[in-house]
Structures are given as structure tokens and as C-alpha cells.
Design a protein around this motif. Sequence first.
Motif, mmCIF file in Angstrom:
data_model
loop_
_atom_site.group_PDB
_atom_site.id
_atom_site.type_symbol
_atom_site.label_atom_id
_atom_site.label_comp_id
_atom_site.label_asym_id
_atom_site.label_seq_id
_atom_site.Cartn_x
_atom_site.Cartn_y
_atom_site.Cartn_z
ATOM 1 N N SER A 1 0.832 -1.203 0.000
ATOM 2 C CA SER A 1 0.000 0.000 0.000
ATOM 3 C C SER A 1 0.867 1.254 0.000
ATOM 4 N N LEU A 2 0.302 2.299 -0.543
ATOM 5 C CA LEU A 2 0.890 3.633 -0.484
ATOM 6 C C LEU A 2 -0.225 4.646 -0.331
ATOM 7 N N ARG A 3 0.108 5.769 0.269
ATOM 8 C CA ARG A 3 -0.847 6.865 0.376
ATOM 9 C C ARG A 3 -0.213 8.111 -0.213
ATOM 10 N N LEU A 4 -0.829 8.626 -1.256
ATOM 11 C CA LEU A 4 -0.352 9.851 -1.882
ATOM 12 C C LEU A 4 -1.109 11.048 -1.313
ATOM 13 N N SER A 5 -0.392 12.165 -1.226
ATOM 14 C CA SER A 5 -1.007 13.408 -0.779
ATOM 15 C C SER A 5 -0.690 14.507 -1.778
ATOM 16 N N CYS A 6 -1.579 15.449 -1.883
ATOM 17 C CA CYS A 6 -1.367 16.604 -2.773
ATOM 18 C C CYS A 6 -1.987 17.816 -2.099
ATOM 19 N N ALA A 7 -1.134 18.782 -1.802
ATOM 20 C CA ALA A 7 -1.591 19.981 -1.125
ATOM 21 C C ALA A 7 -1.370 21.192 -2.010
ATOM 22 N N VAL B 1 -5.775 16.696 -1.224
ATOM 23 C CA VAL B 1 -6.425 15.479 -1.681
ATOM 24 C C VAL B 1 -5.481 14.310 -1.444
ATOM 25 N N TYR B 2 -6.053 13.169 -1.128
ATOM 26 C CA TYR B 2 -5.286 11.973 -0.818
ATOM 27 C C TYR B 2 -5.716 10.837 -1.740
ATOM 28 N N LEU B 3 -4.809 9.907 -1.932
ATOM 29 C CA LEU B 3 -5.152 8.683 -2.651
ATOM 30 C C LEU B 3 -4.556 7.515 -1.885
ATOM 31 N N GLN B 4 -5.419 6.730 -1.270
ATOM 32 C CA GLN B 4 -4.990 5.525 -0.591
ATOM 33 C C GLN B 4 -5.016 4.388 -1.596
ATOM 34 N N MET B 5 -3.861 3.779 -1.802
ATOM 35 C CA MET B 5 -3.746 2.706 -2.792
ATOM 36 C C MET B 5 -3.378 1.413 -2.073
ATOM 37 N N ASN B 6 -4.244 0.432 -2.193
ATOM 38 C CA ASN B 6 -4.024 -0.873 -1.578
ATOM 39 C C ASN B 6 -3.920 -1.946 -2.657
ATOM 40 N N SER B 7 -3.405 -3.087 -2.265
ATOM 41 C CA SER B 7 -3.291 -4.228 -3.189
ATOM 42 C C SER B 7 -2.631 -3.809 -4.496
ATOM 43 N N LEU B 8 -1.530 -3.120 -4.374
ATOM 44 C CA LEU B 8 -0.866 -2.586 -5.561
ATOM 45 C C LEU B 8 -0.308 -3.694 -6.436
ATOM 46 N N ARG C 1 -11.332 10.748 -9.264
ATOM 47 C CA ARG C 1 -11.634 12.133 -8.972
ATOM 48 C C ARG C 1 -12.684 12.184 -7.879
ATOM 49 N N ILE C 2 -12.680 13.295 -7.149
ATOM 50 C CA ILE C 2 -13.698 13.508 -6.141
ATOM 51 C C ILE C 2 -14.241 14.923 -6.292
ATOM 52 N N LEU C 3 -15.569 15.024 -6.325
ATOM 53 C CA LEU C 3 -16.200 16.315 -6.514
ATOM 54 C C LEU C 3 -16.478 16.970 -5.160
ATOM 55 N N THR C 4 -16.930 18.205 -5.190
ATOM 56 C CA THR C 4 -17.158 18.928 -3.947
ATOM 57 C C THR C 4 -18.254 18.282 -3.098
ATOM 58 N N ASP C 5 -19.178 17.584 -3.741
ATOM 59 C CA ASP C 5 -20.255 16.940 -2.979
ATOM 60 C C ASP C 5 -19.873 15.543 -2.519
ATOM 61 N N GLY C 6 -18.610 15.167 -2.761
ATOM 62 C CA GLY C 6 -18.130 13.874 -2.301
ATOM 63 C C GLY C 6 -18.278 12.736 -3.292
ATOM 64 N N ARG C 7 -18.953 12.985 -4.385
ATOM 65 C CA ARG C 7 -19.075 11.927 -5.389
ATOM 66 C C ARG C 7 -17.707 11.604 -5.979
ATOM 67 N N ARG C 8 -17.505 10.318 -6.243
ATOM 68 C CA ARG C 8 -16.224 9.855 -6.759
ATOM 69 C C ARG C 8 -16.411 9.273 -8.152
ATOM 70 N N ILE C 9 -15.458 9.557 -8.977
ATOM 71 C CA ILE C 9 -15.408 9.006 -10.335
ATOM 72 C C ILE C 9 -14.076 8.295 -10.462
ATOM 73 N N TYR C 10 -14.110 7.022 -10.839
ATOM 74 C CA TYR C 10 -12.851 6.289 -10.828
ATOM 75 C C TYR C 10 -12.753 5.360 -12.034
ATOM 76 N N ALA C 11 -11.517 5.045 -12.344
ATOM 77 C CA ALA C 11 -11.252 4.100 -13.418
ATOM 78 C C ALA C 11 -11.515 2.683 -12.927
ATOM 79 N N GLY D 1 -12.240 -0.774 -5.979
ATOM 80 C CA GLY D 1 -12.028 -1.736 -4.912
ATOM 81 C C GLY D 1 -10.644 -1.721 -4.303
ATOM 82 N N ARG D 2 -9.723 -0.974 -4.906
ATOM 83 C CA ARG D 2 -8.349 -0.950 -4.390
ATOM 84 C C ARG D 2 -7.902 0.446 -3.963
ATOM 85 N N PHE D 3 -8.346 1.461 -4.681
ATOM 86 C CA PHE D 3 -7.915 2.832 -4.401
ATOM 87 C C PHE D 3 -9.082 3.628 -3.836
#
Length: 116
Positions: free
Chosen positions: A17-23, A78-85, A50-60, A65-67
Motif C-alpha cells: 500500500s501507499l498513500r499519496l497526498s497533494c496539497a 487530496v489523498y489517494l490511498q492505494m491498496n493491493s498494488l 476524482r472527487i467532486l465537492t459533494d463527495g461523489r467519486r469518479i474512478y477508473a 475496490g483498491r484505491f
Amino acid sequence: QVQLVESGGGLVQPGGSLRLSCAASGTIFTLNAMGWYRQDPGKERELVERILTDGRRIYADSAKGRFTISRDNAKNTVYLQMNSLKPEDTAIYYCRFSTSFSLFYWGQGTQVTVSS
């Protein structure tokens, strides 16, 4: 001037796993979506999640199930938690902030390498 600074990339073994951050530094008016993209050499940059202001997520499909993306609006982070890489997740990961007026800000990229 707005700058996005990413951190958290590195080398990890398959299944790890890794956790990315972007400030963001500076003020972004009408900030809307925050997202993560990735790019392999010789390939086009692609959406991870992606995550919108209302919390909705759009993902590839590759991230399903992993990120998990999350955001802290108070910190403009914004953060990205990546598991089962997997080895195929190896790429340069970029964050992107977008505004309601279709302005886009990109980070400088952080390398993620999945290898045993």
C-alpha cells in the motif's frame, strides 16, 4: 500563484500500500474537483480517480475496490490511498485541481513503482 505539491510515492512490493497526498499552496477560487491521474512513459495520461465537492467519486475500473480518494477542503488537500498494488500500477501519479471555470492546476508528479 497556485502550486500543487505531491508526496507519498515510492517503491512498494506487489500487494503493498501507499498513500499519496497533494496539497495546494495559494488560493484557488471556485475549487471544484480534485483528482489523481497517472502516466506511463509512451502512454497518455489517464484518470485514476476524482472527487467532486459533494463527495461523489469518479474512478477508473483499474482503481475500483483498491484505491480510495479523499479530500480535506479546509487544507486544500487530496489523498489517494492505494491498496493491493500491482506492477501495472507503476507510473508517475499527478494530482489535478479544477475550478468551476475550467481552470486546471497540476502537480509535478510523484513516481510509484510496484516491484518485487
